[in-house]
Design a protein around this motif. Structure first.
Motif, PDB file in Angstrom:
ATOM      1  N   HIS A   1       0.823  -1.210   0.000  1.00 15.57           N
ATOM      2  CA  HIS A   1       0.000   0.000   0.000  1.00 15.57           C
ATOM      3  C   HIS A   1       0.859   1.264   0.000  1.00 15.57           C
ATOM      4  CE1 HIS A   1      -3.332  -2.726   1.120  1.00 15.57           C
ATOM      5  NE2 HIS A   1      -4.102  -1.782   0.624  1.00 15.57           N
ATOM      6  N   THR A   2       1.977   1.218   0.702  1.00 16.65           N
ATOM      7  CA  THR A   2       2.863   2.386   0.735  1.00 16.65           C
ATOM      8  C   THR A   2       3.434   2.666  -0.648  1.00 16.65           C
ATOM      9  OG1 THR A   2       3.440   1.979   3.045  1.00 16.65           O
ATOM     10  CG2 THR A   2       4.960   3.342   1.764  1.00 16.65           C
ATOM     11  N   ALA A   3       3.824   1.623  -1.365  1.00 12.67           N
ATOM     12  CA  ALA A   3       4.362   1.801  -2.717  1.00 12.67           C
ATOM     13  C   ALA A   3       3.321   2.422  -3.643  1.00 12.67           C
ATOM     14  CB  ALA A   3       4.833   0.453  -3.262  1.00 12.67           C
ATOM     15  N   LEU A   4       2.094   1.945  -3.557  1.00 16.27           N
ATOM     16  CA  LEU A   4       1.022   2.496  -4.396  1.00 16.27           C
ATOM     17  C   LEU A   4       0.708   3.941  -4.014  1.00 16.27           C
ATOM     18  CD1 LEU A   4      -1.303  -0.636  -4.482  1.00 16.27           C
ATOM     19  CD2 LEU A   4       0.026   0.293  -6.390  1.00 16.27           C
ATOM     20  N   MET A   5       0.758   4.233  -2.716  1.00 15.48           N
ATOM     21  CA  MET A   5       0.519   5.592  -2.236  1.00 15.48           C
ATOM     22  C   MET A   5       1.553   6.559  -2.806  1.00 15.48           C
ATOM     23  SD  MET A   5       0.993   6.940   1.656  1.00 15.48           S
ATOM     24  CE  MET A   5       2.788   6.767   1.472  1.00 15.48           C
ATOM     25  N   ILE A   6       2.810   6.169  -2.742  1.00 16.52           N
ATOM     26  CA  ILE A   6       3.886   7.035  -3.241  1.00 16.52           C
ATOM     27  C   ILE A   6       3.760   7.221  -4.754  1.00 16.52           C
ATOM     28  CG2 ILE A   6       6.380   7.217  -3.554  1.00 16.52           C
ATOM     29  CD1 ILE A   6       6.666   5.785  -0.834  1.00 16.52           C
ATOM     30  N   ALA A   7       3.414   6.151  -5.461  1.00 12.18           N
ATOM     31  CA  ALA A   7       3.249   6.253  -6.916  1.00 12.18           C
ATOM     32  C   ALA A   7       2.167   7.278  -7.269  1.00 12.18           C
ATOM     33  CB  ALA A   7       2.898   4.886  -7.491  1.00 12.18           C
ATOM     34  N   CYS A   8       1.061   7.246  -6.538  1.00 15.81           N
ATOM     35  CA  CYS A   8      -0.019   8.211  -6.795  1.00 15.81           C
ATOM     36  C   CYS A   8       0.417   9.634  -6.450  1.00 15.81           C
ATOM     37  CB  CYS A   8      -1.251   7.833  -5.991  1.00 15.81           C
ATOM     38  SG  CYS A   8      -2.059   6.316  -6.557  1.00 15.81           S
ATOM     39  N   SER A   9       1.162   9.781  -5.357  1.00 14.71           N
ATOM     40  CA  SER A   9       1.620  11.122  -4.965  1.00 14.71           C
ATOM     41  C   SER A   9       2.563  11.707  -6.003  1.00 14.71           C
ATOM     42  CB  SER A   9       2.307  11.064  -3.596  1.00 14.71           C
ATOM     43  OG  SER A   9       3.570  10.436  -3.674  1.00 14.71           O
ATOM     44  N   LEU A  10       3.374  10.869  -6.630  1.00 16.33           N
ATOM     45  CA  LEU A  10       4.306  11.344  -7.654  1.00 16.33           C
ATOM     46  C   LEU A  10       3.594  11.620  -8.978  1.00 16.33           C
ATOM     47  CD1 LEU A  10       7.399   9.042  -6.967  1.00 16.33           C
ATOM     48  CD2 LEU A  10       6.984  11.382  -6.178  1.00 16.33           C
ATOM     49  N   ALA A  11       2.530  10.863  -9.264  1.00 17.84           N
ATOM     50  CA  ALA A  11       1.772  11.091 -10.500  1.00 17.84           C
ATOM     51  C   ALA A  11       1.101  12.452 -10.504  1.00 17.84           C
ATOM     52  CB  ALA A  11       0.729   9.984 -10.671  1.00 17.84           C
ATOM     53  N   ILE A  12       0.880  13.013  -9.324  1.00  9.60           N
ATOM     54  CA  ILE A  12       0.259  14.336  -9.232  1.00  9.60           C
ATOM     55  C   ILE A  12       1.177  15.412  -9.808  1.00  9.60           C
ATOM     56  CG2 ILE A  12      -0.502  16.119  -7.580  1.00  9.60           C
ATOM     57  CD1 ILE A  12      -1.480  13.810  -5.805  1.00  9.60           C
ATOM     58  N   ILE A  13       2.479  15.195  -9.766  1.00  8.39           N
ATOM     59  CA  ILE A  13       3.429  16.218 -10.219  1.00  8.39           C
ATOM     60  C   ILE A  13       3.189  16.594 -11.686  1.00  8.39           C
ATOM     61  CG2 ILE A  13       5.879  16.771 -10.565  1.00  8.39           C
ATOM     62  CD1 ILE A  13       6.492  14.910  -8.185  1.00  8.39           C
ATOM     63  N   PRO A  14       3.148  15.629 -12.626  1.00  2.08           N
ATOM     64  CA  PRO A  14       2.857  16.034 -14.012  1.00  2.08           C
ATOM     65  C   PRO A  14       1.377  16.292 -14.276  1.00  2.08           C
ATOM     66  CG  PRO A  14       3.249  13.664 -13.903  1.00  2.08           C
ATOM     67  CD  PRO A  14       3.557  14.212 -12.538  1.00  2.08           C
ATOM     68  N   LEU A  15       0.494  15.490 -13.685  1.00  4.53           N
ATOM     69  CA  LEU A  15      -0.925  15.616 -13.999  1.00  4.53           C
ATOM     70  C   LEU A  15      -1.573  16.799 -13.291  1.00  4.53           C
ATOM     71  CD1 LEU A  15      -2.022  11.862 -13.983  1.00  4.53           C
ATOM     72  CD2 LEU A  15      -1.503  13.327 -15.940  1.00  4.53           C
ATOM     73  N   GLY A  16      -1.059  17.143 -12.112  1.00  7.60           N
ATOM     74  CA  GLY A  16      -1.614  18.266 -11.368  1.00  7.60           C
ATOM     75  C   GLY A  16      -0.890  19.565 -11.608  1.00  7.60           C
ATOM     76  N   HIS A  17       0.155  19.507 -12.458  1.00  6.39           N
ATOM     77  CA  HIS A  17       0.927  20.704 -12.804  1.00  6.39           C
ATOM     78  C   HIS A  17       1.459  21.408 -11.558  1.00  6.39           C
ATOM     79  CE1 HIS A  17      -0.518  20.098 -16.860  1.00  6.39           C
ATOM     80  NE2 HIS A  17      -1.767  20.143 -16.431  1.00  6.39           N
ATOM     81  N   THR A  18       1.968  20.623 -10.628  1.00 10.00           N
ATOM     82  CA  THR A  18       2.553  21.201  -9.424  1.00 10.00           C
ATOM     83  C   THR A  18       3.994  21.609  -9.693  1.00 10.00           C
ATOM     84  OG1 THR A  18       3.186  18.998  -8.646  1.00 10.00           O
ATOM     85  CG2 THR A  18       1.075  19.858  -7.883  1.00 10.00           C
ATOM     86  N   GLY A  19       4.545  22.419  -8.774  1.00 11.10           N
ATOM     87  CA  GLY A  19       5.905  22.908  -8.933  1.00 11.10           C
ATOM     88  C   GLY A  19       6.904  22.158  -8.080  1.00 11.10           C
ATOM     89  N   TRP A  20       8.057  22.800  -7.878  1.00 15.44           N
ATOM     90  CA  TRP A  20       9.161  22.119  -7.214  1.00 15.44           C
ATOM     91  C   TRP A  20       8.917  21.909  -5.720  1.00 15.44           C
ATOM     92  CZ3 TRP A  20      11.858  24.262  -3.183  1.00 15.44           C
ATOM     93  CH2 TRP A  20      11.705  25.646  -2.970  1.00 15.44           C
TER      94      TRP A  20
END
Length: 325
Positions: free
Chosen positions: A245-264
């Motif tokens: 579950h932790t691995a899947l959680m981190i994967a989703c949190s990182l996917a937000i960077i390109p899809l959510g257009h977040t910054g540094w």
């Protein structure tokens, strides 16, 4: 809502607790402050704090900056009313189990500080008011999501899953993920893929957050007949599922960077906090595999770490729009 938050426990049976039965729901010799305190306790304010922490940053991200203060306050009040109503109904339904567990035996419906009837009316009233509040002052999409969260927590988790399956907290935790959808829809009137990813972050975060707590109180849950995973499965099995579950959680949190257009700001926080929490979970799993024990190596290190992780991630999410403007 981790949590979920935290499973409560109750019944239609005995109301006596360790502090003895009192005049349920009445004032008697009690002060107004103590009566109000008992009703506030029904809402589980500590759990709600964690749910609201995820809502405000989501609103900032959806708005690309500051939403109006009025919208933030209206959403926060509505969210508190919805979560508080769900928690009160959860305590009403679970009061039999609460009476059997050391962790929960001093809750108001167990001790008799509040009568079951008063607790039921209180929970239903808060739930109804939350829907009307959000619908009239925010939008009806947010109101529908809030009412859906209440139904998920009270019916799907408390009434159906909790006493029947060891995966109760996994699927029941869906209710605790709803605040991010409510926060996003409060600003935009819709639900986007970014909001769905935030939802999934909390969904996958809930098991490694709650199972360590369930392990600590596994005897309580066993005595109450609640099949939390740490009660019915080996520590190795629980630890493996926490890692997954932790691995899947981190994967989703990182996917937000390109899809959510977040910054540094969010990017650095997501990577760093994710790596740190993954280290805690994997270290715990390895020590379980080796049969090591001890407080310093125990599950509560992961439990407290999970709260820190989620707080850091969402604080960064709140700051990020202002740095990257």
């Amino acid at each position: 809502m981790t949590a979920t938050q935290g499973a409560s426990v109750q019944d239609s049976g005995p109301e006596g607790g360790s502090s003895g039965r009192r005049d349920g729901g009445g004032f008697g010799s009690r002060t107004l402050r103590s009566v109000v305190g008992s009703y506030v306790a029904l809402t589980k304010p500590r759990i709600i704090e964690l749910l609201l922490i995820t809502t405000i940053p989501t609103m900032f991200l959806a708005a690309g900056g500051f939403p109006s203060l009025g919208l933030i306050l209206a959403t926060m009040v509505g969210g508190y009313l919805a979560a508080g109503g769900a928690n009160a109904l959860n305590m009403y339904l679970d009061r039999d189990i609460d009476a059997k567990m050391k962790r929960t035996r001093n809750r108001p419906l167990v001790t008799g500080d509040i009568s079951p009837r008063a607790g039921l009316i209180f929970g239903l009233t808060l739930s109804l008011v939350s829907g009307l509040w959000l619908g009239l002052l925010v939008n009806w999409m947010s109101a529908a999501l809030a009412l859906g969260a209440i139904l998920l927590y009270v019916v799907f988790y408390t009434m159906i899953l909790k006493r029947r399956t060891s995966q109760n907290i996994v699927w029941g935790g869906v209710a605790g993920c709803m605040p991010v959808l409510i926060g996003w829809s409060a600003v935009t009137g819709t639900v986007s893929w970014t909001a769905v990813l935030l939802f999934l972050v909390i969904f996958f975060w809930t098991p490694p957050h709650y199972w360590p707590l369930a392990e600590k109180f596994s005897t309580d849950y066993a005595d109450a007949g609640v099949p939390m995973l740490p009660v019915v499965a080996s520590r190795r099995s629980v630890a493996r599922q926490m890692v997954m579950h932790t691995a899947l959680m981190i994967a989703c949190s990182l996917a937000i960077i390109p899809l959510g257009h977040t910054g540094w700001v969010y990017g650095v926080a997501a990577v760093a906090s994710g790596a740190w929490f993954a280290f805690l979970v994997v270290r715990y799993a390895l020590r379980v595999r080796r049969g090591l024990t001890g407080k310093a190596l125990g599950p509560m290190v992961v439990f407290h770490g999970s709260i820190t992780y989620l707080t850091v991630l969402f604080v960064a999410l709140a700051i990020d729009p202002f740095v990257t403007l």
